[in-house]
Design an enzyme around this catalytic site. Structure first.
Site, PDB file in Angstrom:
ATOM      1  N   CYS A 162       0.818  -1.226   0.000  1.00  0.00           N
ATOM      2  CA  CYS A 162       0.000   0.000   0.000  1.00  0.00           C
ATOM      3  C   CYS A 162       0.848   1.272   0.000  1.00  0.00           C
ATOM      4  O   CYS A 162       0.344   2.350  -0.298  1.00  0.00           O
ATOM      5  CB  CYS A 162      -0.965   0.007   1.180  1.00  0.00           C
ATOM      6  SG  CYS A 162      -2.094  -1.384   1.146  1.00  0.00           S
ATOM      7  N   ASN A 184     -10.175   0.327  -0.136  1.00  0.00           N
ATOM      8  CA  ASN A 184      -8.711   0.346  -0.085  1.00  0.00           C
ATOM      9  C   ASN A 184      -8.184  -0.188  -1.419  1.00  0.00           C
ATOM     10  O   ASN A 184      -8.318  -1.373  -1.702  1.00  0.00           O
ATOM     11  CB  ASN A 184      -8.253  -0.518   1.095  1.00  0.00           C
ATOM     12  CG  ASN A 184      -6.744  -0.546   1.252  1.00  0.00           C
ATOM     13  OD1 ASN A 184      -6.004  -0.182   0.344  1.00  0.00           O
ATOM     14  ND2 ASN A 184      -6.281  -1.010   2.403  1.00  0.00           N
ATOM     15  N   HIS A 222      -3.011   7.274   2.596  1.00  0.00           N
ATOM     16  CA  HIS A 222      -3.492   5.998   2.028  1.00  0.00           C
ATOM     17  C   HIS A 222      -4.880   5.731   2.586  1.00  0.00           C
ATOM     18  O   HIS A 222      -5.133   5.914   3.783  1.00  0.00           O
ATOM     19  CB  HIS A 222      -2.515   4.881   2.413  1.00  0.00           C
ATOM     20  CG  HIS A 222      -3.066   3.518   2.144  1.00  0.00           C
ATOM     21  ND1 HIS A 222      -3.604   3.171   0.931  1.00  0.00           N
ATOM     22  CD2 HIS A 222      -3.192   2.415   2.940  1.00  0.00           C
ATOM     23  CE1 HIS A 222      -4.024   1.913   0.988  1.00  0.00           C
ATOM     24  NE2 HIS A 222      -3.785   1.438   2.193  1.00  0.00           N
TER      25      HIS A 222
HETATM   26  O1  UT7 Z   1      -3.915  -1.182   3.446  1.00  0.00           O
HETATM   27  C1  UT7 Z   1      -3.214  -1.866   4.438  1.00  0.00           C
HETATM   28  C2  UT7 Z   1      -3.632  -1.412   5.714  1.00  0.00           C
HETATM   29  N1  UT7 Z   1      -4.797  -2.096   6.194  1.00  0.00           N
HETATM   30  C3  UT7 Z   1      -5.456  -1.562   7.183  1.00  0.00           C
HETATM   31  O2  UT7 Z   1      -5.102  -0.475   7.567  1.00  0.00           O
HETATM   32  C4  UT7 Z   1      -6.573  -2.310   7.849  1.00  0.00           C
HETATM   33  C5  UT7 Z   1      -6.515  -2.015   9.309  1.00  0.00           C
HETATM   34  N2  UT7 Z   1      -7.521  -2.686  10.078  1.00  0.00           N
HETATM   35  C6  UT7 Z   1      -8.847  -2.337  10.019  1.00  0.00           C
HETATM   36  O3  UT7 Z   1      -9.225  -1.490   9.239  1.00  0.00           O
HETATM   37  C7  UT7 Z   1      -9.780  -2.997  10.983  1.00  0.00           C
HETATM   38  O4  UT7 Z   1      -9.046  -3.731  11.936  1.00  0.00           O
HETATM   39  C8  UT7 Z   1     -10.834  -3.919  10.303  1.00  0.00           C
HETATM   40  C9  UT7 Z   1     -11.823  -3.084   9.539  1.00  0.00           C
HETATM   41  C10 UT7 Z   1     -10.125  -4.886   9.383  1.00  0.00           C
HETATM   42  C11 UT7 Z   1     -11.597  -4.717  11.364  1.00  0.00           C
HETATM   43  O5  UT7 Z   1     -12.188  -3.835  12.301  1.00  0.00           O
HETATM   44  P1  UT7 Z   1     -12.074  -4.185  13.871  1.00  0.00           P
HETATM   45  O6  UT7 Z   1     -12.820  -3.110  14.569  1.00  0.00           O
HETATM   46  O7  UT7 Z   1     -10.610  -4.330  14.177  1.00  0.00           O
HETATM   47  O8  UT7 Z   1     -12.891  -5.509  13.983  1.00  0.00           O
HETATM   48  P2  UT7 Z   1     -12.392  -6.979  14.426  1.00  0.00           P
HETATM   49  O9  UT7 Z   1     -11.466  -7.546  13.426  1.00  0.00           O
HETATM   50  O10 UT7 Z   1     -11.938  -6.918  15.837  1.00  0.00           O
HETATM   51  O11 UT7 Z   1     -13.749  -7.756  14.404  1.00  0.00           O
HETATM   52  C12 UT7 Z   1     -14.829  -7.433  15.267  1.00  0.00           C
HETATM   53  C13 UT7 Z   1     -15.960  -8.407  14.995  1.00  0.00           C
HETATM   54  C14 UT7 Z   1     -15.491  -9.871  14.993  1.00  0.00           C
HETATM   55  O12 UT7 Z   1     -16.539 -10.626  15.552  1.00  0.00           O
HETATM   56  P3  UT7 Z   1     -16.447 -11.124  17.082  1.00  0.00           P
HETATM   57  O13 UT7 Z   1     -15.200 -11.939  17.169  1.00  0.00           O
HETATM   58  O14 UT7 Z   1     -16.394  -9.860  17.902  1.00  0.00           O
HETATM   59  O15 UT7 Z   1     -17.715 -11.888  17.249  1.00  0.00           O
HETATM   60  C15 UT7 Z   1     -15.371 -10.213  13.552  1.00  0.00           C
HETATM   61  O16 UT7 Z   1     -15.569 -11.580  13.287  1.00  0.00           O
HETATM   62  O17 UT7 Z   1     -16.472  -8.178  13.685  1.00  0.00           O
HETATM   63  C16 UT7 Z   1     -16.482  -9.409  12.948  1.00  0.00           C
HETATM   64  N3  UT7 Z   1     -16.300  -9.104  11.536  1.00  0.00           N
HETATM   65  C17 UT7 Z   1     -17.319  -8.809  10.723  1.00  0.00           C
HETATM   66  N4  UT7 Z   1     -18.648  -8.736  10.911  1.00  0.00           N
HETATM   67  C18 UT7 Z   1     -19.401  -8.387   9.851  1.00  0.00           C
HETATM   68  C19 UT7 Z   1     -15.129  -9.051  10.856  1.00  0.00           C
HETATM   69  N5  UT7 Z   1     -15.373  -8.720   9.573  1.00  0.00           N
HETATM   70  C20 UT7 Z   1     -16.727  -8.571   9.477  1.00  0.00           C
HETATM   71  C21 UT7 Z   1     -17.586  -8.232   8.407  1.00  0.00           C
HETATM   72  N6  UT7 Z   1     -18.897  -8.155   8.647  1.00  0.00           N
HETATM   73  N7  UT7 Z   1     -17.113  -7.957   7.165  1.00  0.00           N
END
Ligand code: UT7
Length: 331
Positions: free
Chosen positions: A115, A288, A258
């Site tokens: 990225c 992204n 980014h």
């Molecule tokens: O370009 C390279 C750089 N990349 C980034 O900068 C990405 C950085 N990370 C992020 O943007 C965030 O961490 C995410 C958007 C990927 C995830 O957000 P989060 O607030 O960190 O959520 P999480 O991964 O902790 O997941 C929270 C909950 C989980 O469920 P439980 O375990 O709490 O029951 C996930 O399974 O959300 C669930 N979950 C979803 N639910 C609905 C994960 N993806 C989804 C989804 N739809 N698409």
């Protein structure tokens, strides 16, 4: 007289026609528009058509940037593509873009910094120009991440999209064009700042490759950890870039980060003490697009009249590697 430096003389971008909305994704995955918007700010992403390659997207963006600059492809002596989704293992996607543009001279190669690829490519082109080796450069960020996503993994596949953006750079002074200036302020790339730390490979990688699995592989990410690194790195490299130019954060007209997640942009803006309206955000429409996200956002903000000649613009990115970096420019 100022030493040779790189001026930005053209900008262009290209998005594939097909739009995939959050509602479309919710029909095929256990996800929802509400979750995606609340956690990321993303509403839709563009997806390349079957047979449409990264080099096709890149060539369209480059054609538009060259038309914007009023420069024919035959004048270009350096073409760099920042991409981590090349057409093939080799040759470089940049050489295929070169052929599509009808360029038969100069050099073309890819830069791989995920990225951060556009910022790394811009820094490379800037260095060639400063060294007097290049007069006209096209710097492209182009990606087809739809081809490396695991479409069954809701934690990653909802986050990314396809697209391309490009800038045209031209040498000023030292036998190049006369330097453009606003008042007594020189326009062009002021400085670039690149970093990487390979110890963090496992938080963002693709589980395939020619030398490891002989497969293309899929993107894997520890979202929370990447989020934490993203905020810290984007804050520190912004501070580094303004300090290197004896400027302050309040001198910045625009920050073009980014585009990974609106919560990352908000958090970076808050920590830097910048008003939200000075951060360019396109993640809602483009998602992204990895190395393409900064030039795509630049083209939107230039096109709608926000970025104007003479504005101080900070571009900054973080990506797999980890890699991170910034480029400060007076537009
Ligand atoms: O370009 C390279 C750089 N990349 C980034 O900068 C990405 C950085 N990370 C992020 O943007 C965030 O961490 C995410 C958007 C990927 C995830 O957000 P989060 O607030 O960190 O959520 P999480 O991964 O902790 O997941 C929270 C909950 C989980 O469920 P439980 O375990 O709490 O029951 C996930 O399974 O959300 C669930 N979950 C979803 N639910 C609905 C994960 N993806 C989804 C989804 N739809 N698409």
């Amino acid at each position: 007289m100022h030493p040779i430096h790189a001026q930005i003389v053209g900008c262009g971008s290209y998005l594939p026609d097909r739009i995939l909305t959050n509602a479309d994704l919710a029909r095929q995955l256990d996800t929802s528009d509400d979750w995606i918007v609340a956690r990321t700010g993303i509403q839709q992403r563009h997806i390349a058509a079957e047979g449409e390659r990264t080099s096709d997207l890149a060539a369209h963006a480059a054609e538009r940037a060259l038309a914007d600059a009023g420069i024919p492809p035959s004048d270009v002596d350096l073409l760099i593509v920042g991409t981590s989704t090349p057409d093939d293992t080799f040759p470089a996607t940049a050489t295929q873009v070169q052929a599509k543009l009808g360029m038969t001279r100069g050099a073309a190669f890819d830069v791989q910094a995920v990225c951060s690829g556009f910022v790394f490519a811009l820094a490379t082109a800037d260095s060639f120009i400063r060294a007097g080796q290049t007069r006209t450069a096209v710097v492209i960020g182009a990606e087809t991440y739809s081809r490396i996503l695991d479409w069954t993994d809701r934690g990653t596949c909802v986050l990314f999209g396809d697209g391309a953006g490009a800038l045209v750079l031209r040498a000023a002074n030292g036998g190049g064009e006369p330097a453009l200036a606003v008042g007594n302020r020189q326009r062009g790339i002021l400085s670039t700042h690149l970093h990487s730390d390979g110890r963090f490979r496992d938080i963002l990688y693709v589980d395939g490759g020619p030398s490891s699995t002989q497969t293309v592989g899929h993107l894997r990410m520890s979202g929370k950890e990447v989020f934490r690194h993203a905020v810290a790195s984007l804050v520190s490299v912004a501070e580094e870039a303004v300090a290197a130019n004896q400027l302050t954060l309040s001198d910045l007209d625009w920050v073009v980060p980014h585009q990974a997640n609106i919560r990352i942009l908000d958090s970076v803006g808050r920590k830097l003490g910048l008003p939200a309206e000075r951060l360019i955000a396109t993640v809602d429409r483009h998602a992204n697009t990895s190395a393409a996200s900064i030039p795509l956002a630049l083209d939107v903000a230039r096109g709608d009249g926000r970025i104007k000649p003479g504005d101080l613009v900070l571009m900054e990115a973080i990506g797999g590697g980890l890699t991170w970096g910034a480029a400060l420019a007076r537009w």
